[in-house]
Design a protein around this motif. Structure first.
Motif, PDB file in Angstrom:
ATOM      1  N   LEU A 166      26.400  14.063  38.443  1.00 33.32           N
ATOM      2  CA  LEU A 166      26.141  15.479  38.160  1.00 33.32           C
ATOM      3  C   LEU A 166      26.978  15.960  36.973  1.00 33.32           C
ATOM      4  CD1 LEU A 166      25.926  16.978  41.779  1.00 33.32           C
ATOM      5  CD2 LEU A 166      24.041  16.590  40.168  1.00 33.32           C
ATOM      6  N   HIS A 167      28.230  15.561  36.939  1.00 31.40           N
ATOM      7  CA  HIS A 167      29.092  15.982  35.831  1.00 31.40           C
ATOM      8  C   HIS A 167      28.580  15.426  34.505  1.00 31.40           C
ATOM      9  CE1 HIS A 167      32.716  16.268  33.266  1.00 31.40           C
ATOM     10  NE2 HIS A 167      32.766  17.455  33.844  1.00 31.40           N
ATOM     11  N   GLU A 168      28.159  14.168  34.529  1.00 33.63           N
ATOM     12  CA  GLU A 168      27.636  13.546  33.306  1.00 33.63           C
ATOM     13  C   GLU A 168      26.364  14.227  32.816  1.00 33.63           C
ATOM     14  OE1 GLU A 168      29.420   9.046  34.021  1.00 33.63           O
ATOM     15  OE2 GLU A 168      27.275   9.421  34.340  1.00 33.63           O
ATOM     16  N   PRO A 172      27.549  22.183  36.621  1.00 35.11           N
ATOM     17  CA  PRO A 172      28.884  22.770  36.778  1.00 35.11           C
ATOM     18  C   PRO A 172      29.566  22.280  38.059  1.00 35.11           C
ATOM     19  CG  PRO A 172      27.219  24.390  37.371  1.00 35.11           C
ATOM     20  CD  PRO A 172      26.481  23.154  36.944  1.00 35.11           C
ATOM     21  N   VAL A 173      30.178  21.116  37.974  1.00 33.38           N
ATOM     22  CA  VAL A 173      30.919  20.523  39.097  1.00 33.38           C
ATOM     23  C   VAL A 173      32.249  20.018  38.553  1.00 33.38           C
ATOM     24  CG1 VAL A 173      28.745  19.789  40.191  1.00 33.38           C
ATOM     25  CG2 VAL A 173      30.009  18.162  38.778  1.00 33.38           C
ATOM     26  N   PRO A 174      33.252  19.809  39.421  1.00 37.17           N
ATOM     27  CA  PRO A 174      34.522  19.270  38.918  1.00 37.17           C
ATOM     28  C   PRO A 174      34.315  17.865  38.351  1.00 37.17           C
ATOM     29  CG  PRO A 174      34.765  20.091  41.178  1.00 37.17           C
ATOM     30  CD  PRO A 174      33.300  20.060  40.875  1.00 37.17           C
ATOM     31  N   MET A 186      39.826  14.636  41.781  1.00 34.40           N
ATOM     32  CA  MET A 186      38.946  15.367  40.846  1.00 34.40           C
ATOM     33  C   MET A 186      39.693  16.456  40.091  1.00 34.40           C
ATOM     34  SD  MET A 186      36.885  17.748  43.580  1.00 34.40           S
ATOM     35  CE  MET A 186      37.383  17.232  45.215  1.00 34.40           C
ATOM     36  N   GLU A 187      39.020  16.939  39.072  1.00 32.49           N
ATOM     37  CA  GLU A 187      39.528  18.029  38.252  1.00 32.49           C
ATOM     38  C   GLU A 187      39.822  19.268  39.113  1.00 32.49           C
ATOM     39  OE1 GLU A 187      37.517  20.884  34.757  1.00 32.49           O
ATOM     40  OE2 GLU A 187      36.348  19.340  35.781  1.00 32.49           O
ATOM     41  N   LEU A 188      40.939  19.925  38.809  1.00 31.58           N
ATOM     42  CA  LEU A 188      41.260  21.182  39.482  1.00 31.58           C
ATOM     43  C   LEU A 188      40.485  22.312  38.809  1.00 31.58           C
ATOM     44  CD1 LEU A 188      43.072  23.140  41.231  1.00 31.58           C
ATOM     45  CD2 LEU A 188      44.710  23.056  39.357  1.00 31.58           C
TER      46      LEU A 188
HETATM   47 MN    MN Z   1      33.531  19.686  33.363  1.00 30.07          MN
END
Ligand code: MN
Ligand code: ATP
Ligand code: MN
Ligand code: MN
Length: 291
Positions: A166-168, A172-174, A186-188
């Motif tokens: 999904l991120h690739e 809009p996801v971490p 994962m990203e904060l």
């Molecule tokens: Mn991002």
């Protein structure tokens, strides 16, 4: 509970034995002590002493079976092994406060050596039913623990894979950072869960952004399955970020329409109750998804 202190006090022999218990768990619910000794390449007497120390730290649990004596890995031991892996890879250097306690996970703020913060989600399936099965026979309970560790690992792997794809694709996801065993790093996201948001500037805009997101996911072949105010983070600029993916289903799932409608209904209900906002417009599974 995640205890960082034990991380510092482990000898290399203890680590070797803990790793041997994990390896033995692949084929045994209760890993026989003799097998642990064999995998670790240590004498039986030496292994017993080390296993006793690991059991005291609650990283393994001793199990008496009618057939043989053995040990099983605990969530504590599994946490340890995952953290050790993250630390070796340089993904995690320190662990901060707990920011979420879900039914099925613990979520922590962590940082790498450069003090860049990220989020560690530790999947803990079966936690609720643990208490319920306490009364049951030991063997059954040990069996369940073993399979819950396995199920938690599957949930983490699934979540990481969804987040990555999904991120690739610009959803809009971490950004996922790393994965090991039952953990996802994962990203904060610097945002509040929608659940905690009392007021928004333009509820209609946010509502249609969220509906668009559900349709965009479906056009990509996916339904979130738990699309609600707890799993939507709202950034200061008003942009939503979606989290929590292990339950996602395909739009070709036999109950896809039901999941899709439930996601839509969750948002509609929340907007009605929280913002007094209601719209006649909402996506229909057959019209908007199966074009
Ligand atoms: Mn991002
Ligand atoms: P539940 O039991 O409600 O299904 P969960 O155990 O599946 O929850 P998540 O929803 O993924 O766990 O995370 C729990 C909480 O942790 C979130 O509601 C959010 O407040 C926080 N959180 C999770 N991931 C992040 C992130 N990447 N950035 C910031 N906060 C996050
Ligand atoms: Mn959640
Ligand atoms: Mn969840």
């Amino acid at each position: 509970k995640l205890d960082v202190r034990v991380l510092r006090y482990m000898s290399s022999e203890e680590f070797r034995v803990l790793t041997a218990v994990e390896m033995g768990s692949k084929n045994h619910v209760i890993v026989p002590t003799s097998l642990i000794a064999q995998i670790a390449g240590l004498r039986h007497g030496g292994v017993n002493k080390i296993l006793g120390e690991l059991a005291k730290k609650k990283l393994v649990a001793k199990v008496k079976n009618s057939m043989y004596d053995g040990y099983r890995l605990t969530y504590g031991g599994y946490d340890y092994l995952a953290l050790k892996t993250f630390s070796r890879r340089g993904s995690i250097y320190s662990i901060g406060k707990q920011i979420g306690v879900g039914k099925e996970s613990d979520v922590y703020l962590v940082a790498d050596e450069e003090e860049i913060q990220s989020v560690l989600k530790i999947h803990r399936l079966g936690r609720v039913s643990f208490r319920a099965i306490k009364a049951q026979r030991d063997y059954l309970q040990n069996r369940k623990t073993a399979s819950w560790l396995y199920m938690s690992r599957l949930a983490a792997m699934k979540e990481y894979a969804f987040m990555k794809i999904l991120h690739e694709h610009g959803f809009p996801v971490p950004k996922p950072i790393d994965q090991s065993r039952h953990c996802v790093l994962m990203e904060l996201i610097d945002a509040f869960p929608l659940r905690e948001v009392i007021e928004v500037k333009n509820p209609g805009k946010l509502y249609s952004d969220l509906m668009d997101l559900i349709v965009r996911l479906a056009s990509y072949g996916l339904i979130h399955g738990d699309f609600n105010e707890f799993n939507i983070l709202l950034k200061e600029d008003g942009e939503p970020v979606l989290i929590d993916f292990p339950q996602m289903v395909s739009i070709s799932h036999p109950n896809a329409e039901w999941y899709f409608n439930r996601d839509i209904e969750c948002i509609r209900t929340f907007f009605r109750k929280r913002f007094g906002y209601e719209s006649v417009l909402y996506p229909k599974f057959n019209l908007d998804v199966n074009r």
